[in-house]
Motif scaffolding. Sequence first.
Motif, PDB file in Angstrom:
ATOM      1  N   PHE A   1      45.988  45.580  48.157  1.00 51.87           N
ATOM      2  CA  PHE A   1      46.550  46.798  47.584  1.00 51.87           C
ATOM      3  C   PHE A   1      47.721  47.276  48.426  1.00 51.87           C
ATOM      4  N   THR A   2      48.761  47.763  47.783  1.00 51.73           N
ATOM      5  CA  THR A   2      49.927  48.307  48.461  1.00 51.73           C
ATOM      6  C   THR A   2      49.610  49.716  48.934  1.00 51.73           C
TER       7      THR A   2
ATOM      8  N   GLU B   1      47.660  52.223  45.724  1.00 53.30           N
ATOM      9  CA  GLU B   1      46.481  51.400  45.474  1.00 53.30           C
ATOM     10  C   GLU B   1      45.933  51.597  44.075  1.00 53.30           C
ATOM     11  N   ILE B   2      45.749  52.848  43.700  1.00 54.68           N
ATOM     12  CA  ILE B   2      45.175  53.166  42.400  1.00 54.68           C
ATOM     13  C   ILE B   2      46.071  54.214  41.743  1.00 54.68           C
TER      14      ILE B   2
ATOM     15  N   VAL C   1      39.682  51.159  49.855  1.00 52.38           N
ATOM     16  CA  VAL C   1      39.834  50.369  48.632  1.00 52.38           C
ATOM     17  C   VAL C   1      39.514  48.902  48.923  1.00 52.38           C
TER      18      VAL C   1
ATOM     19  N   ALA D   1      37.382  46.974  41.430  1.00 53.26           N
ATOM     20  CA  ALA D   1      37.710  47.636  42.694  1.00 53.26           C
ATOM     21  C   ALA D   1      36.733  48.770  42.949  1.00 53.26           C
TER      22      ALA D   1
END
Length: 156
Positions: free
Chosen positions: A34-35, A39-40, A58, A72
Amino acid sequence: MGRIAVAVILLAAAVGGAFLWYTAERAYYEPVAFTPGAEIRLVPLAGDQPEAILVADVTGTDAASSPIKFRACFTTPLSLAMLTETYRNYPDAEPLIAPSDFDCFDAKAIGRALESGEALAFLSEPNIHPGVDRVVAVFPDGRAYAWHQLNAQFKD
């Protein structure tokens, strides 16, 4: 001669079963990177572009072999009241079973919580793949889960 045939059939069934289990539960799955800061994401009520939300811890898994293998688990400090007032709900959320080694994601428990109203589902990414949406379910204590599911384009 009959015992040999039975033994060959049983051996072939065992090897085939092990292969099917491996391809369904282990093969192709990889951890998701995830960046940070994105992430979300959730789709706001006043707009169509998903926005990153605050999340922590995460972890995710995905497979290139299918667009619906993404799962996730994470936490968010955002309250359900704030999320409901800010982001689009997802009324037909149906979490899909995760591979057994991704044990933070319990699709049956998430599904029961969504049905009872304990958890709420939100649209994360519409058409993340053609005909597939990313959905996020959030519990009152901040536990949250994401998965991909078929949208109306492929459901009927």
